[in-house]
Design a protein around this motif. Sequence first.
Motif, short mmCIF file in Angstrom:
data_model
loop_
_atom_site.label_atom_id
_atom_site.label_comp_id
_atom_site.label_asym_id
_atom_site.label_seq_id
_atom_site.Cartn_x
_atom_site.Cartn_y
_atom_site.Cartn_z
N TRP A 241 2.80 -1.43 -12.49
CA TRP A 241 3.43 -1.90 -11.25
C TRP A 241 2.56 -1.60 -10.05
O TRP A 241 2.38 -2.44 -9.17
CB TRP A 241 4.81 -1.26 -11.08
N LEU A 242 2.03 -0.38 -10.03
CA LEU A 242 1.17 -0.02 -8.89
C LEU A 242 -0.05 -0.93 -8.85
O LEU A 242 -0.43 -1.43 -7.79
CB LEU A 242 0.73 1.44 -9.00
N PHE A 243 -0.61 -1.16 -10.01
CA PHE A 243 -1.79 -2.04 -10.08
C PHE A 243 -1.43 -3.41 -9.51
O PHE A 243 -2.17 -3.97 -8.69
CB PHE A 243 -2.25 -2.17 -11.52
N LEU A 244 -0.31 -3.95 -9.94
CA LEU A 244 0.07 -5.29 -9.48
C LEU A 244 0.26 -5.31 -7.97
O LEU A 244 -0.14 -6.26 -7.30
CB LEU A 244 1.35 -5.75 -10.18
N GLY A 245 0.85 -4.23 -7.45
CA GLY A 245 1.03 -4.16 -6.00
C GLY A 245 -0.28 -4.23 -5.27
O GLY A 245 -0.44 -4.99 -4.32
N PHE A 246 -1.25 -3.44 -5.72
CA PHE A 246 -2.57 -3.47 -5.09
C PHE A 246 -3.22 -4.83 -5.30
O PHE A 246 -3.73 -5.44 -4.37
CB PHE A 246 -3.47 -2.38 -5.68
N PHE A 247 -3.17 -5.28 -6.54
CA PHE A 247 -3.92 -6.49 -6.86
C PHE A 247 -3.39 -7.69 -6.08
O PHE A 247 -4.16 -8.54 -5.65
CB PHE A 247 -3.85 -6.76 -8.37
N PHE A 248 -2.09 -7.73 -5.90
CA PHE A 248 -1.52 -8.87 -5.19
C PHE A 248 -2.12 -9.00 -3.79
O PHE A 248 -2.56 -10.08 -3.38
CB PHE A 248 0.00 -8.71 -5.11
N ALA A 249 -2.17 -7.87 -3.10
CA ALA A 249 -2.71 -7.91 -1.74
C ALA A 249 -4.16 -8.38 -1.75
O ALA A 249 -4.58 -9.20 -0.94
CB ALA A 249 -2.62 -6.52 -1.11
N PHE A 250 -4.94 -7.87 -2.72
CA PHE A 250 -6.35 -8.22 -2.75
C PHE A 250 -6.53 -9.68 -3.17
O PHE A 250 -7.45 -10.35 -2.72
CB PHE A 250 -7.11 -7.30 -3.69
N ALA A 251 -5.63 -10.14 -4.05
CA ALA A 251 -5.74 -11.53 -4.50
C ALA A 251 -5.39 -12.49 -3.37
O ALA A 251 -5.94 -13.59 -3.30
CB ALA A 251 -4.83 -11.77 -5.69
N MET B 1 1.47 -4.22 -1.01
CA MET B 1 0.52 -3.14 -1.26
C MET B 1 1.04 -1.83 -0.67
O MET B 1 0.88 -0.77 -1.27
CB MET B 1 -0.83 -3.48 -0.63
N LEU B 2 1.69 -1.92 0.49
CA LEU B 2 2.23 -0.70 1.10
C LEU B 2 3.20 -0.01 0.14
O LEU B 2 3.15 1.21 -0.04
CB LEU B 2 2.93 -1.04 2.41
#
Lengths: 279, 631, 523, 99
Positions: C234-244, C197-198
Motif C-alpha cells: 500500500w505504501l509503495f502504491l501511494g508513493f508510486f501513484f504520485a510519481f506516476a 503520497m502524503l
Amino acid sequence: MTQLAAYTTSTGEAFQFWILGTVAVIGALCTILMKKAVHSALCLAGTMIILAVFYLANGAYFLGVVQIVVYTGAIMMLFLFVVMLVGVTAADSLKETIKGQRWLALLCGLGFAVLLFAGIGNASVKEFNGLGKANAGGNVEGLAELIFTKYVFAFEITGALLITATVGAMVLTHRERTERAKTQRERSEERVREGKHLPPLPAPGVYARHNAVDIAGLLPDGTPSELTVNKTLRERGQIRDVSSEALDDLRALEQRSTDRLERPDLRATDSGRTEEASK
Amino acid sequence: MENLIALLVAAPLLGAAVLLCGGRALDRAGHWLGTLLAAASFVVAVVLFADMLGKGAEERTLSQHLFSWLPVEGFQADVAFQLDQLSMTFVLLISGVGTLIHVYSIGYMEHDERRRRFFGYLNLFLAAMLLLVLADNYLLLYVGWEGVGLASYLLIGFWQHKPSAATAAKKAFLVNRVGDMGLSIAIMLMFTTFGTFAFGPVLEATGETSEGKLTAIGLMLLLAACGKSAQVPLQSWLGDAMEGPTPVSALIHAATMVTAGVYLIVRSGAIFNGAPEAQLVVTIVGAVTLLFGAIVGCAKDDIKKALAGSTMSQIGYMILAAGLGPIGYVFAIMHLVTHGFFKAGLFLGAGSVMHGMNDEVDMRKYGGLRKYMPVTFVTFGLGYLAIIGFPGLSGFFSKDKIIEAAFAKGGTEGWILGSVALLGAAITAYYMTRVMLLTFFGEKRWQPDAEGHAPHPHESPKTMTIPMIVLAFGSVFAGGFFGIGDRFLHWLEPVTGHKHGHSPLSAATVTGATVGVLLIGVALAYLQYGRGPVPVTAPRGSLLTRAARRDLLQDDFNHVVLVRGGEHLTRSLVYVDHTLVDGVVNGTAATMGGLSGRLRKLQNGYARSYAVSMFGGAAVLIAATLLMRAV
Amino acid sequence: MSFPLLTATAALPAVGAIATAAVPAARRSAAKWLALLVSLATLALAVTVLVRFDPDGDRYQLTESRAWIAEFGVRYELGVDGIGVALIGLTALLIPFIILAGWHDADPLETKSSRWRPTQGFFALILAVEAMVIISFEATDVFLFYIFFEAMLIPMYFLIGGFGDRAHAGSDENASAQRSYAAVKFLLYNLVGGLIMLAAVIGLYVVAGNFSLQEIAEARANGTLDMATSTERWLFLGFFFAFAVKAPLWPLHTWLPNAMGESTAPVAVLITAVVDKVGTFAMLRFCLGLFPEASKWATPVILVLALISIIYGALLAVGQRDIKRLVAYASISHFGFIVLGIFAMTSQGQSGATLYMVNHGLSTAALMLVAGFLISRRGSRLIADYGGVQKVAPVLAGTFLIGGLATLSLPGLAPFVSEFLVLVGAFARYPVVGIIATLGIVLAALYTLVLYQRTMTGPVKPEVSAMPDLRVRELVVVAPLIALLIGLGVYPKPLTELVNPAVEHTMSDVQQKDPEPEVEAAK
Amino acid sequence: MNPVNYLYLAALLFAIGATGVLIRRNAIVVFMCIELMLNACNLAFVAFSRMHGNLDGQIIAFFTMVVAAAEVVVGLAIIVSLFRSRHSASVDDASLMKL
C-alpha cells in the motif's frame, strides 16, 4: 420543610413534582408553540415560576427567590417590553419557510432528549447526599461564603460582565442623531422623487362609520384601504374590517327608504324576473 | 599502421562538420574541400591496403581501440575498429567510388546554390558508411548503420522544396527504421546470449548456443538487411529514393549503402552457418527480390527507377548468394564490388543523360542519344554489357558464380534457386536492353516542354565524364581481375571461409545456360523496342505491366494497410485519449462539481439551518461518546 | 561542519527568486539579467558539486543533517548520489537556457497597462522552481522531499496559468480559458497524486518511526524494520501513484499535453525536462529504495503501463496537429522508456533510465526551444500553418532537425545511448517487453519526420516567406545543447561512470542481479 | 420518588427549548427558548447540588443567571437595533451568509 433525605423524597415532594412538572412541560411546549410572542412570554414566565418552586424544593432557597424576583420579575418583563417595542411581525407565523427544517429540528430535539435520558439513566446518580449539612448554617450564608471565598474571582468577573452588558446595550440601542432632521419641504420633495405616494397617507375611518385607528378607511366602492391603518397594527393583523358592515348598513338604509317611499322591492322584482325567465 | 584506421572515418567526418557548420564563406571552395577529404580517405585506404598485401593472410586483421564508449555494469561498448580483408574491400569500394562521385558531383551540382551542403552530406555519408564497415562490434556498426540512413534521408530529400522528395526521404528513413528495429533486437539477443556484441567473441561463441537462438538472431539480422538493402518486403523505399540527386542514387542507392545488408549477413556468417533455417529464409528473400526487382525494372519508364529496380534485383542476387552460406559469401561480395562499379557507372550515365536533357527522366522522351553524348553512350554501354553478364566483363564472372553456387546448394532448393537466378539473368538482359534501346537508339523523341524549352542534348563536362570512364574501366576489367585464378576468393577466404559446392550441373553447363538466357533476353527486348518506333506515351499494357509500374502493388498495399490503417488508428486514439482517458477524469471532476453544487444548497444562509447542523452534530458527538463509554 | 554546498545550491536560486521578484517594475531588463546571473551562479555551484562528488565513494555524499521537527522525527537531511548529481547538473544547466530562451516571453504587452510585474514574476518563478527541484534531488528525508515535491506545484501553476503562449489559434478569451484549464488540470492531477503520497508518507512514519531514507533502508536491509507485505504494498502504491502522475505514466498523462501546449516553450521545457524528472528520479530513489519487495511485486503491471505509454504516446504524437502537443506526447513515450528502464531491474536498464532522464532533458529542450522560436515567429502552433521553412531559415530548420533526430534517438546523439541501454536492460529480463518497446523507435521516427516534413520542407508558404533565421540569443541557447547532445552521444563515459555506482546501490536495494548471458551461464 | 427525576425534567425542558430555537423565526421567541434551556440547566445544577450535598452547583446556577441576565440585555438590544434597521425581528431575514 422537605426532608432532603437520600435516595427518595417525601410523598409530598413527589406529588408536587409530578403536578408541577407536568405543568412546566406544558408551559415550555406552549412557549415554543404559541403564535404570539406575548403568549410565549407568559407561558415561559409560568414555567420559570414552577422552576423556582423546584429550586426551593431542592433546598436552593436563595436561588428560588432570585429566580422569581430577577428572572421572572425583571428579565421576563424586559422581554415583554421588547415585544411591545418591536411589535408583531410576520415572523410570528408558525409556517415553516425552510424546507425540512421543522422535521430536522424535531428529530434533533427528540434525539437529543433520548440521548440525555440515556445518559442520565446510565450515570450512577442513585446516591443523593442531601443538602442538610451544607445548608446547616443557612442557605444564603453558605452561598455567600462560597461566593466570597472560592468563587470570588468569578464573581468579580460577573460584575465586569454586567457592566459591559449594560454599556453594550446602551451602545447598541442608542442612536446618535448625526444628520440634520429633514424639513417638511425636503420630505415632500423626496416623496415626489420617489413618485409612489404623493399626498400624505389617508386617515383611518374616512367614509366609514367608525373612525377608530384600527379601522381601515373605505374607498368609494366600499372596499377597505389598508393604507389608512398604522403599519404595526397592519402587521399584527389587528385591523377591523367594517366594509361588510358598512355595506349591510347601506343596504338596510336603502330598504328603509324603499319601505318608506313604497317603491316596489327592486331585488324581489329582479329575482321574480329571473324566475319567470327560467320557467 | 592500425592507427591510420580512425583517419579513414575522421577525414570525411571532419569534412562534414566543417561544411555543415561553416557559413556561406565556404560556398566557393566547399566542394573541393569535400572531394579532397574523400580522396584523402581513399589514399589512406590504399596505403592500408598496400600494407595489408604485404602481410601473410593470417596477419592481415588490424584493430584499433579508440575509447570505451558505453561502460555499464555487464555491458561494454567500445569505439573500436577492425580492418580485415572484408572491411578492406568495402573501404576501398566506398572511398574509391565515393571519391569519384564527389568529383562527378562537382559538375553535376554546379548550379545548385546549396552545393556546399550537398558535399557536407556526402562526406557525412562516407564517414558513416566507413564506420559501418570498420566497426568491430555490432553496436558501433549500428551507429554507422543509422548514420548512413540519416545521410540517405538528407540526400534523398536534398531538394526539399519538392514535396515528393521530402516524402521519399521520410519513407526511406521509416522503412529503414523497421529494419533497424531488427538490428537492435539482434544486438539485444546477442547481449543476452553471449554477454557481448563484439564481432570476435560473438562469432567465436556461436557453437555454444542453441540453433533456435541463432535462427532468431539471424532472422533479425535479415530484417535489418532487408531494410537497408531494399529487399522484399521492405523494398518499397528504393524506387522513391530516386528523388534524390543522381550522384546520390549512384553512390548510396546503388554502389554502397544498399549493399550494407549483404555486408551484415556476410560478416555474421558464423551465425548464419549455425542456423540453416535462417539461411533458407535469406535465400528465399534474395530470390524473391531478384525477380521482383527485375520485373519492376522492366516496366518503369523513368530511367532512374528502372535502374533502381535493377539494383534491387542485383542485391537480391547478393543476398541469395550470402544465404547460401560459405559457398556463396565470397561471390556475394564479389558481385557486390563489380555491381558497385557498373551500377554506379550506369547511374552516372543516367545522370549525364538527364543533365543534358533538362532533367527529363522519362526514357520514352529520349531516343537516339548516342550521337549527342558519345562518352556517356560508350561508358553506359560498357556498364550495360557488364550488368547483363556479357562474357568477359565484370558481371559475367560474378553473376555466373552466384548461379553456379545456387545450383550447388543441392536438392530441390538448389534447382529452384538456380532456375530463379537464371530467369533473373534473362529478365536483366531484357530490361537493360530496353533501357539501352530506349535511351540511345531509335528516333529522337524529345519535344519542347510546356514553356517551349526544347532540350539540347550535349555531352557533360569533364568532371562528370572522367568518373564515368573510370567506372567503365572497373565494369569491364574488375570481374576478370577478381575471377580469373580465384584471386578474390583467396583474398577473402580467411575471413568468410569458403566451401566448394557440388553442383549437379557442370560449370560449363551453367555458363552456357547463362549466356543462353542472356541472348534470349536481349533478343526479346530487341524484338519489342529495337525494330519499330517507340510510342512517347506509355501504352496501357498488360495487367502485369501495370502492376509492375506500380511496384507490383506493394506501395498500394502499404498505403491501404499501414498508412490508412495507421491514420485511422492514431485518429481514433486521439479521440480515445480525449474522450475516454481525459473523459474519465473530466467526468469525475464534473460529478464532484455537481455534487458540491448540491451540497452547496445546504449552505442556505439561514442561521437556523446552521443551528440544526450544529445541534445535530453535538447530538452525534454525545451519542458517540456515550457509545464509546458503553462499549 | 564544512560548507553546506547542497543547501547553497538550492538556496541560491531561492534567494535569487526573491531578489528578482523585488526588482522595481520599471527595471524589467535588470530582472532578466539578475535571473540569468543567478542561474549561472547556480550552475557554477552545481559544477562544484559535480567535482566534489566522488563516484566511487560513499553512496550519499556531501551530506547535511540538522534537526528540524524533532517531534515527528523530521530532519533536514540532504545528500546526493550519482543519479542526484547528474540530475542537479541537468537542472542547473537547463535553467539558464530556459531563462535565455524566454527572454521576451514575459514582456508586458504594449496594449495593456501592467499593474503588476509580469517579467519579474516570470523569472522569479522559474528560479523558484529550480530551487525546489534541486532540493528535491538532494533530500534524503522523505518528509523534506515531500514538501518540496508538492511546493513545486505552486510556481508551476502560475507559470502555466499566468504566462501562456501568445501563439494560439483562437481568440484571446478562448486562449485564456484554455490556459487556466491547463493550469488547473496540472494542479489537480499533481495535487491528487501528492495527497495520496502524503497518506503514504504518514503511513511510512507510523510504520518506521522516522523519515530518514537511509535509516529506513538500512533498517529494512538488516531486518530490524519488518513491514507487513500488504503494508509495504500500500505504501509503495501511494508513493508510486504520485510519481506516476508527475512522470507522467499512462493513463495519468493527460495533463501534460494541455500544460505543455498552453504554456510558453521555455516553461514547457521546464515542465517536461526538469520538473517531471523529479517523478522518475523519486521512483528510483524512494519506490525502489524503501519498498524493494513491493516494487518487484508491482513490476509486471508497471511494465505494461510503461509499454502502453511508449506506444500510445508515440501513436498520439503522430496524430497531433499542434507542434507543442506533439512534443508533449513524444515526452510521454519517452517517460515510458524511463519507467521501463527503472523497473526492468537490471543495471543496464537503470543506468539507461538515469542517462535517459538527462538526455531526454537535453533533447526535449533542444527540440522544444527551437519549436518555440519557430512558433514565436509565425504566431501559430498548428503544424499545418508551416511549410518550407527550411528554405528561408536553414539554421533554424537544421537545429530543429537535430533536436528531432535526438528525439528519435539517432545513434551518435545522446538519447540513443540511453534508449538502447533501457531496451537492452528490459530485454535481458523480459524479452517480449523489450521487443514491443523497440516498436517505439519506429514510431518515434514517424512522428519526428512527419513533423519535420510538414513544417520545414515543401514549397515555402507565403506566411513564412519573410521568417528570419535564428538570432544570436537563440543560437546561444541552441548551440550548447546540440554540442552536449553530440558530445554525450559520442562520449557518455563520464556520465555513466557517475551513475553506475549509484545504480549498483539501487540494484542491491532491490536485491536483484543482472541475468547472466546464456553462454556464460552455461560455462 | 427519586430526585433524579429532576434531571429528567431538566433534560426534557432543555430539548424542548432547543427545538424551539430551531423552529421559531421570531428572534424574541428564540431568545425565550434560550432562556428556557438555561433554566433547564439551572434546574439540573440545583439537583446536582442536592445530590452531592454541597452548594457549588447552586453557585454555578447563580452565575448562570447572572450571565443569562447580561446576555438577555445585550441580545435584546441587538434585536431592537436590528428591528430598527430592518423592520423585522425574523432570524431568517438575516441571511447574509448565503452566497
